[in-house]
Design an enzyme around this catalytic site. Sequence first.
Site, mmCIF file in Angstrom:
data_model
loop_
_atom_site.group_PDB
_atom_site.id
_atom_site.type_symbol
_atom_site.label_atom_id
_atom_site.label_comp_id
_atom_site.label_asym_id
_atom_site.label_seq_id
_atom_site.Cartn_x
_atom_site.Cartn_y
_atom_site.Cartn_z
ATOM 1 N N GLU A 131 0.828 -1.209 0.000
ATOM 2 C CA GLU A 131 0.000 0.000 0.000
ATOM 3 C C GLU A 131 0.862 1.259 0.000
ATOM 4 O O GLU A 131 1.645 1.464 0.929
ATOM 5 C CB GLU A 131 -0.904 0.027 1.234
ATOM 6 C CG GLU A 131 -1.798 1.259 1.287
ATOM 7 C CD GLU A 131 -2.632 1.337 2.552
ATOM 8 O OE1 GLU A 131 -3.602 2.108 2.567
ATOM 9 O OE2 GLU A 131 -2.308 0.628 3.529
ATOM 10 N N GLU A 152 -11.749 2.758 6.504
ATOM 11 C CA GLU A 152 -10.573 3.023 7.339
ATOM 12 C C GLU A 152 -10.509 4.534 7.591
ATOM 13 O O GLU A 152 -9.668 5.241 7.046
ATOM 14 C CB GLU A 152 -9.295 2.521 6.662
ATOM 15 C CG GLU A 152 -8.101 2.534 7.614
ATOM 16 C CD GLU A 152 -6.804 2.133 6.949
ATOM 17 O OE1 GLU A 152 -6.057 1.346 7.542
ATOM 18 O OE2 GLU A 152 -6.525 2.618 5.831
#
Length: 253
Positions: free
Chosen positions: A135, A232
Amino acid sequence: MKFSANLGFLWTDRPLPQAIRAAAAAGFDAVECHWPYDVPAAETRAALEETGLPMLGLNTVRGPAGENGLAALPGRKAEARAAIEQAIAYADAVGAGAIHVMAGFASGPAARETFLENLAFARNTCPEEITLLIEPLNRHDVPGYFLQDTEQAAALLSDLGRDGVKLMFDCYHVGRSEGDVTTRLAALLPRIGHIQFAAVPDRGAPDHGELDYRFVFERIAALGWTQPLGAEYRPGGDTGASLGWMQALRTAR
């Protein structure tokens, strides 16, 4: 549209098993977490089985205080691989679908080669049914992190050339660093293993800010994506009170 509660940010006021139960009660379709290792895997698995929620993924540990992952740090392979093995063992025990291999603060050719070698190790060690994720983290929030944008991540995945290693596409990080979120989503779709979201630029609930998430979610659905999207975001208080965005979306169906 399905949603996953990221329990690294949501319901952080309670132990992981209770947070899983809270996510189920709130209507989430799945959960994911950051670093669950202080909770016995049997307790986490019991909560998942009780609620019927899948655990989509978890992270490798950050490392000592002040670090943010180990896998791209030259000279730290033993620690990085121990972290990978720890994550694999926990993911396997709770039935998690993915592991985010955290790169850490590093730069340059040696860091890139180290990251590629550790990802290859992870793929060789990890059960086939568990996806590995990398990521990019935006440079404003996480200056100095090895992976800084989706172009760098895509090039690294091409060089690695291994099935089962994918991109974690966080709309928040992409929005902060690169912009043009839905165009990048479409272009990178074959490489994406998981999608996350939060408001840009404050990382709050997805009901305000620069990104119109109703449009973003519609575009994701139009691309054929059917897996739960990872919430998130920082709720800014009680998590339950921040969930109006999800209720509004589901009422509008």
